[in-house]
Design a protein around this motif. Structure first.
Motif, short mmCIF file in Angstrom:
data_model
loop_
_atom_site.label_atom_id
_atom_site.label_comp_id
_atom_site.label_asym_id
_atom_site.label_seq_id
_atom_site.Cartn_x
_atom_site.Cartn_y
_atom_site.Cartn_z
N ILE A 193 0.84 -1.20 0.00
CA ILE A 193 0.00 0.00 0.00
C ILE A 193 0.88 1.25 0.00
CG2 ILE A 193 -1.62 1.36 1.39
CD1 ILE A 193 -2.83 -1.27 2.36
N MET A 194 1.88 1.24 0.85
CA MET A 194 2.79 2.39 0.95
C MET A 194 3.52 2.63 -0.37
SD MET A 194 5.64 2.95 3.91
CE MET A 194 6.55 4.49 4.08
N LEU A 195 3.97 1.55 -1.02
CA LEU A 195 4.69 1.69 -2.28
C LEU A 195 3.78 2.23 -3.37
CD1 LEU A 195 7.23 1.24 -4.01
CD2 LEU A 195 6.39 -1.09 -4.45
N ALA A 196 2.58 1.65 -3.51
CA ALA A 196 1.67 2.07 -4.57
C ALA A 196 1.26 3.52 -4.42
CB ALA A 196 0.43 1.16 -4.58
N VAL A 197 0.97 3.94 -3.18
CA VAL A 197 0.56 5.33 -2.95
C VAL A 197 1.75 6.28 -3.13
CG1 VAL A 197 -0.43 6.95 -1.27
CG2 VAL A 197 -1.33 4.63 -1.44
N ASN A 198 2.94 5.85 -2.69
CA ASN A 198 4.14 6.67 -2.89
C ASN A 198 4.38 6.95 -4.37
OD1 ASN A 198 4.71 6.90 -0.21
ND2 ASN A 198 6.61 5.75 -0.25
N ILE A 199 4.25 5.92 -5.20
CA ILE A 199 4.50 6.06 -6.63
C ILE A 199 3.48 7.01 -7.26
CG2 ILE A 199 4.49 4.84 -8.85
CD1 ILE A 199 6.96 4.26 -7.24
N ARG A 200 2.24 6.93 -6.83
CA ARG A 200 1.19 7.70 -7.48
C ARG A 200 0.94 9.06 -6.83
NH1 ARG A 200 -2.17 5.09 -11.06
NH2 ARG A 200 -1.62 2.92 -11.50
N ARG A 201 1.17 9.17 -5.50
CA ARG A 201 0.81 10.41 -4.81
C ARG A 201 1.95 11.06 -4.05
NH1 ARG A 201 -3.65 12.03 -7.38
NH2 ARG A 201 -5.19 10.34 -7.50
N GLY A 202 3.05 10.37 -3.86
CA GLY A 202 4.16 10.95 -3.12
C GLY A 202 4.35 10.31 -1.75
N GLN A 203 5.53 10.54 -1.15
CA GLN A 203 5.89 9.89 0.11
C GLN A 203 4.97 10.29 1.26
OE1 GLN A 203 10.06 10.57 0.85
NE2 GLN A 203 10.71 8.89 -0.47
N PHE A 204 4.57 11.56 1.31
CA PHE A 204 3.71 12.00 2.40
C PHE A 204 2.43 11.19 2.45
CE2 PHE A 204 0.09 14.61 3.78
CZ PHE A 204 0.45 14.88 5.08
N TRP A 205 1.78 11.06 1.30
CA TRP A 205 0.51 10.32 1.27
C TRP A 205 0.74 8.82 1.43
CZ3 TRP A 205 -3.62 12.77 2.37
CH2 TRP A 205 -3.75 14.11 2.02
N GLY A 206 1.93 8.35 1.09
CA GLY A 206 2.23 6.95 1.33
C GLY A 206 2.25 6.63 2.81
N VAL A 207 2.89 7.50 3.61
CA VAL A 207 2.92 7.32 5.06
C VAL A 207 1.51 7.47 5.65
CG1 VAL A 207 3.82 8.24 7.23
CG2 VAL A 207 5.32 8.06 5.24
N VAL A 208 0.76 8.46 5.16
CA VAL A 208 -0.61 8.67 5.64
C VAL A 208 -1.46 7.44 5.36
CG1 VAL A 208 -2.73 10.00 5.29
CG2 VAL A 208 -0.53 11.18 5.50
N SER A 209 -1.30 6.85 4.18
CA SER A 209 -2.11 5.68 3.82
C SER A 209 -1.85 4.51 4.77
CB SER A 209 -1.80 5.26 2.38
OG SER A 209 -0.49 4.74 2.26
N VAL A 210 -0.60 4.34 5.19
CA VAL A 210 -0.27 3.25 6.11
C VAL A 210 -0.94 3.48 7.48
CG1 VAL A 210 1.60 2.22 7.44
CG2 VAL A 210 1.85 2.57 4.99
N PHE A 211 -0.89 4.71 7.97
CA PHE A 211 -1.50 4.98 9.26
C PHE A 211 -3.02 4.87 9.19
CE2 PHE A 211 2.65 6.96 10.21
CZ PHE A 211 2.87 6.40 11.46
N LEU A 212 -3.63 5.26 8.08
CA LEU A 212 -5.08 5.10 7.93
C LEU A 212 -5.44 3.62 7.85
CD1 LEU A 212 -5.97 7.94 5.38
CD2 LEU A 212 -6.44 7.88 7.84
N PHE A 213 -4.64 2.84 7.14
CA PHE A 213 -4.85 1.40 7.05
C PHE A 213 -4.75 0.76 8.44
CE2 PHE A 213 -2.78 -2.81 6.55
CZ PHE A 213 -3.79 -3.48 5.87
N SER A 214 -3.77 1.18 9.21
CA SER A 214 -3.58 0.64 10.56
C SER A 214 -4.72 1.07 11.49
CB SER A 214 -2.23 1.09 11.13
OG SER A 214 -1.16 0.66 10.31
N LEU A 215 -5.14 2.33 11.37
CA LEU A 215 -6.23 2.84 12.19
C LEU A 215 -7.53 2.10 11.90
CD1 LEU A 215 -7.13 4.97 14.29
CD2 LEU A 215 -7.62 6.50 12.37
N TYR A 216 -7.76 1.82 10.64
CA TYR A 216 -8.95 1.05 10.24
C TYR A 216 -8.97 -0.32 10.93
CZ TYR A 216 -11.78 -1.96 7.18
OH TYR A 216 -12.69 -2.86 6.70
N GLY A 217 -7.82 -1.01 10.90
CA GLY A 217 -7.75 -2.31 11.55
C GLY A 217 -7.87 -2.23 13.05
N LEU A 218 -7.33 -1.15 13.64
CA LEU A 218 -7.38 -1.00 15.10
C LEU A 218 -8.80 -0.75 15.58
CD1 LEU A 218 -5.78 -0.69 17.77
CD2 LEU A 218 -5.61 1.74 17.26
N LEU A 219 -9.53 0.10 14.87
CA LEU A 219 -10.89 0.46 15.29
C LEU A 219 -11.90 -0.62 14.99
CD1 LEU A 219 -11.04 4.23 14.22
CD2 LEU A 219 -10.61 3.28 16.49
#
Length: 301
Positions: A193-219
């Motif tokens: 997920i981090m790689l795909a988003v980094n390639i298409r949207r940049g490193q910032f959104w890649g890190v954000v996508s990982v935390f959103l993915f983790s938050l989804y699983g946590l909640l």
């Protein structure tokens, strides 16, 4: 360019990335934090065995520690630090791009991600087993400590997921191998997920996508799900099944699977889902690579 040449170039890129580990403080910090995490998380199991005067099987600390969804989540998030510079552009990147294709270069990054993730997970397994080795045996049978945790309810009291069905339907090494595979697939999914988003949207959104993915699983866990919708006790089973299918984090948790008597996902189904999702995300990254801009000291390639 033939497939064989492209494959050798991709492996060369992956090996070059591993060479960048030498003298890299971020890599050292990542593995140091992983060891500290293993010590903190496995300490409950070790202390319980010491208090009861019993011994443990060598991999039981790993089984009980990473049979818990929250511990899987914490350990996987450390990979954000390991892969923070994804897609790993460095001084050697222009050299490779002049001699190979963008696709072959990115395949090298994918190989590196898979191998680095497997190495990281192996380190966690080794660290957890080493920390309890002084009070353990290597035979492939559950210890008296495991029996006390599972059958007496002591595991719930000390927040260790020692479930009776785990003890009755598996052996320590088989259970360890399954948990290791689930953690590896979950972490690879997060990295893809981090790689795909980094390639298409940049490193910032890649890190954000990982935390959103983790938050989804946590909640999305059965207790929070039941409280949010005020579900009566008789509907909690349905909520547990729904969350077991909807949450990748729960699918990465060993005891949240169907062992023959409920509607939770089976282990092979989880592996298939994780594998297909990871492959799809790597394919999306390869597609996005065609329009990716490489920045070297302010210039784009």
């Amino acid at each position: 360019m033939t497939a064989g040449v492209a494959a050798r170039q991709s492996w060369s890129v992956a090996v070059y990335n591993f060479r960048q580990w030498k003298g890299n403080p971020r890599i050292a910090v990542t593995f140091a934090l992983a060891f500290i995490l293993c010590f903190l998380l496995s300490n409950k199991a070790v202390q319980f065995a010491q208090e009861q005067g019993t011994v443990m099987q060598l991999v039981e600390a790993f089984v009980w520690t990473f049979g818990d969804a929250n511990n899987i989540l914490i350990s996987s998030l450390l990979l954000v630090l390991l892969f923070a510079d994804m897609p790993f552009i460095c001084e050697g990147t222009p050299f490779y791009l002049m001699r190979t294709t963008r696709g072959a270069w990115l395949w090298g990054q994918i190989i590196y991600i898979c191998m680095a993730t497997a190495l990281y997970m192996a380190f966690i397994l080794l660290a957890t087993s080493t920390l309890c080795a002084h009070n353990s045996f290597i035979g492939d049978q559950w210890s008296e400590t495991a029996a006390m945790l599972g059958y007496s309810g002591a595991g719930e009291a000390v927040a260790l997921p020692a479930f009776v069905k785990t003890l009755e339907m598996s052996t320590p090494y088989a259970c360890m191998a399954t948990i290791f595979l689930l953690m590896l697939l979950y972490t690879l999914l997060m990295a893809s997920i981090m790689l795909a988003v980094n390639i298409r949207r940049g490193q910032f959104w890649g890190v954000v996508s990982v935390f959103l993915f983790s938050l989804y699983g946590l909640l999305l866990n059965p207790q929070i799900f039941g409280q949010m919708f005020s579900l009566p006790q008789e509907l909690m089973y349905q909520a547990n099944v729904a969350v077991g299918w909807m949450s990748p984090l729960n699918q990465a948790t060993y005891h949240m699977h169907n062992f023959g008597y409920d509607l939770l996902p089976r282990l092979w189904q989880t592996c298939l889902i994780f594998g297909a999702a990871t492959a799809a995300l790597f394919w999306a990254a390869l597609r996005g690579m065609k329009k990716y801009n490489f920045n070297f000291t302010g210039n784009s390639v």
